[in-house]
Design an enzyme around this catalytic site. Structure first.
Site, PDB file in Angstrom:
ATOM      1  CG  HIS A 505      -1.819   1.278   1.105  1.00 40.46           C
ATOM      2  ND1 HIS A 505      -3.177   1.146   0.727  1.00 40.46           N
ATOM      3  CD2 HIS A 505      -1.335   2.485   2.229  1.00 40.46           C
ATOM      4  CE1 HIS A 505      -3.558   2.818   1.222  1.00 40.46           C
ATOM      5  NE2 HIS A 505      -2.611   3.500   1.927  1.00 40.46           N
ATOM      6  CD  GLU A 506       1.312   3.625   3.869  1.00 37.07           C
ATOM      7  OE1 GLU A 506       2.257   4.936   3.097  1.00 37.07           O
ATOM      8  OE2 GLU A 506       0.375   4.339   4.552  1.00 37.07           O
ATOM      9  CG  HIS A 509       1.000   6.689  -1.050  1.00 36.24           C
ATOM     10  ND1 HIS A 509      -0.422   7.536  -1.393  1.00 36.24           N
ATOM     11  CD2 HIS A 509       0.044   5.922   0.150  1.00 36.24           C
ATOM     12  CE1 HIS A 509      -1.670   6.981  -0.747  1.00 36.24           C
ATOM     13  NE2 HIS A 509      -1.542   6.290   0.506  1.00 36.24           N
TER      14      HIS A 509
END
Length: 715
Positions: A505-506, A509
């Site tokens: 997920h990170e 980004h």
């Protein structure tokens, strides 16, 4: 508790003006000049990639650099505002965008490290800076001459020949002034300044209290029998924590997620589970010096007052004007659409757990501190899946390599570790990123391990964003910060499925920051509305569970065996398990956020009563607490998510809809991957996100894929 200097005393100490001779102006001037010369922020960084020379930066350097940066920025703004030349896009809008170089330089480092390298000194500097930066913002947005020039350009925008990103910059700049109070009377402007100052200070205090509450809690266990049920690696990590906290030979569990979550999931001792659960859910609500109830209420009240001054009905109306959702009504419409199905499923899950408790002869009713424990038991019973069974296959290093493999397959980017780059902590790892044509993209830094100087959670940010506005192609320096347990002995850090998913997920980004391709710094990377910015990160999670990807990285840390398909099948089969709980606890927090910020009164609320009243109203069952209660809801009271926590599920709509395309075309289909890169990752905030998404997808997103994924569609 360490003793902290007063702001004035601390500022004097930081200025480097220490002398044994009182009132010796010559000595002070010499010391100040020396401090200026030695301050790394006042010189070009002579480092690879122009990264900050972290080893040379001391706490004493921050305030002088901020003060000089603020002074320079004010001068630049005044020069623009007082210019006798007719206002144009270039000499007004673009000139503002290019101002504040030093301030941006020091801010990137300081605020990049406040979350991961916090200390009493850093927090004291934050206190000093908060009102200064708030005042600077007001000085800019409330400057009548400056706004007059901005408005002159804006009013003639139809006659200008501007690129899409320039039109967006002009639109946002003008709106920021209006939203910042440029059209107010002088009396109202002064009122706005005062409100902004108060909100800034209270938000900072809220975050400080939460950090203290989180770090202060510890459950010390001295009987090995009380560790029953816990996996060996969790026990070893607790022993290490105990040693670090002065309890050598014992075991310590904290409310940090890497400690709290496995304890609630596996510990057989129900009383101790209750202690840890209550320790977590009562942070900031203990009627002590770190109590956050009054701060939450005061912040909400002040935000309402500010919205009223600016001409908005509520703070939520003010915030959402710039979001993809546009209005509070649209947010509630989505949340109300999902809430009934999620709550109904959560009640079924609770009933299933009670049946198991009764079948085992447990003479008690399911409570909130039992949920994680019995959910895991049911998962194991129903799907023959023990979450701990998968951990040996998800080493931190292996998962990181799986992420790199996925990025290379999708976009051709590769990651090469560098050991000659300055770093702010020994835990940091640095990778140079190369594009498919072999050109250097930028730097990617990781900071994975939990430590007390870090705030909880996981995030991405940048020490420098990508941009081209100064006539050079500036490469981004992007970082991910997480809170995983450190390896113990020869055993590497092993991740739960959720922790591995968070890493993906990170990185979602991070890859947006790395592949950004824009001209203006304020528009690149993740410069997007809160309810859209989570979309690329959520999409990234999908690849983790694909067999082709798992085969590349999910290997047993001892044997090297690839995770068996039988285990993958069980994980996938359990994909919708406990989604009633997961969706309900999240939505409860999102609705709580919206309720706080949809208040139409400045009356101070009793935070506990306010929260309970609303949660009772929506029917939240007592076996589930909101993911964040008011007193530790840092996202909305000390972060940037006020009236925006709903954004995760709003972004989920885009994510689920996007994954439908990849599943249909192929998870590494190059046409889809390149279209996604071109229309989603590269443009950042250069245009309306809804338009960019439509170019990629060919249509607006549909909600059905999201409901289907979570098992919430009516059958």
């Amino acid at each position: 508790m360490k003793k902290m200097l007063t702001p004035i005393a601390f500022a004097i100490a930081l200025a480097g003006c220490q002398t044994t001779t009182e009132n010796n102006n010559t000595d002070i001037s010499v010391a100040a000049e020396k401090a200026m010369q030695n301050n790394p922020f006042f010189h070009e960084y002579d480092t690879p990639f122009g990264i900050a020379p972290f080893e040379k930066i001391k706490n004493a350097h921050y305030l002088p650099a901020f003060d000089k940066g603020i002074k320079e920025n004010k001068a630049e703004i005044l020069a623009i505002a007082n210019s006798p030349i007719k206002p144009t896009f270039e000499n007004t809008i673009e000139a503002m965008e290019k101002s504040g170089v030093l301030l941006n330089k020091v801010s990137n480092v300081f605020y990049g490290l406040t979350g991961s390298m916090s200390s009493d000194e850093i927090r004291e500097i934050s206190k000093i800076l908060s009102p200064k930066l708030s005042a600077l913002t007001d000085d800019i947005l409330l400057n009548e001459k400056l706004f007059k020039r901005v408005k002159a350009v804006y009013d003639h925008k139809e006659a200008l020949t501007l690129r899409v990103d320039q039109k967006t910059l002009l639109e946002i700049t003008y709106k920021n002034f209006v939203r910042g109070g440029a059209n107010l009377t002088e009396k109202s402007k002064n009122e706005l300044r005062e409100l902004n100052q108060k909100i800034s200070k209270l938000s900072l205090k809220f975050g400080e209290n939460l950090l203290a509450e989180t770090n202060n809690f510890e459950l010390v266990i001295d009987k090995k029998s009380d560790l029953a049920g816990l996996p060996d690696d969790i026990i070893a990590a607790a022993a290490q924590t105990a040693k670090e906290r002065g309890h050598d030979g014992k075991w310590v569990f904290t409310t940090h997620r890497p400690s709290k979550n496995p304890f609630l999931t596996y510990a057989k001792n129900r009383d101790l589970r209750k202690a840890v659960y209550n320790g977590y859910t009562h942070r900031g609500d203990n009627n002590n010096e770190f109590d956050n109830k009054k701060f939450a209420s005061e912040i909400a009240s002040l935000r309402f007052q500010r919205a009223q001054v600016l001409g908005y009905k509520t703070h939520a109306d003010y915030v959402l004007e710039n979001a993809t959702a546009k209005t509070p009504q649209n947010v509630f419409k989505l949340l109300d659409q999902v809430w009934p199905a999620a709550l109904a499923k959560a009640k079924v899950e609770a009933a299933d757990m009670q049946k198991m408790i009764d079948a085992e002869g447990g003479n008690f009713k399911l409570a909130a501190w039992d949920w994680w424990y019995y959910a895991e038991k049911i998962r194991k019973d129903r799907y023959d899946l023990d979450a701990a069974e998968a951990k040996p296959y998800f080493s931190l290093e292996g998962t990181l390599q799986g992420i790199f493999y996925t990025a290379e397959k999708l976009w051709g980017v590769t990651f090469v570790e560098r050991f000659d780059i300055p770093k702010y902590h020994e835990d940091v790892r640095t990778f140079e990123v190369f594009d498919k044509d072999g050109s250097s993209v930028g730097l990617y830094l990781t900071d994975h391990y939990v430590r007390e100087s870090k705030r909880g959670g996981a995030w991405m940010s940048s020490f420098r964003k990508q941009y081209r506005m100064f006539g050079e192609d500036v490469q981004p320096i992007i970082y991910n910060v997480l809170n995983y347990p450190r390896p113990v002995g020869d055993t590497p850090t092993l991740l739960t499925f959720d922790q591995a998913s968070t890493l993906f997920h990170e990185f979602g980004h991070a890859i947006q920051g790395l592949l950004s391709d824009g001209y203006y710094r304020s528009q690149t990377g993740t410069a997007l509305p809160r309810d859209y910015v989570e979309y690329p990160s959520q999409v990234m999670e999908n690849w983790m569970m694909e067999p082709e990807v798992l085969a590349k990285f999910a290997k047993h840390y001892k044997t090297g065996e690839v995770i068996p398909m039988s285990l993958i099948n069980k994980i996938q089969a359990a994909g919708q398990f406990n989604q009633g709980f997961a969706t309900t606890e999240y939505l409860a927090a999102a609705l709580l956020d919206m309720n706080w910020h949809s208040l139409e009164t400045d009356k101070l609320q009793d935070a506990d009563k306010f929260e309970k009243s609303y949660l009772d109203k929506i029917g939240l069952i007592k076996e589930i607490a909101p993911r964040y209660r008011s007193t530790y809801f840092s996202h909305i009271f000390s972060g940037g998510y006020s009236s925006g926590y709903y954004g995760y599920i709003w972004s989920n709509i885009y994510d689920a809809d996007t994954w439908e395309v990849f599943k249909e075309k192929g998870i590494f289909d190059q046409a889809t991957a390149q279209g996604y890169r071109k229309h989603v990752l590269e443009p950042g905030g250069t245009e309306d996100p809804a338009l960019m998404y439509k170019r990629f997808r060919g249509q607006d997103p549909k909600i059905e894929p999201l409901l289907k994924r979570r098992g919430l569609l009516n059958k």
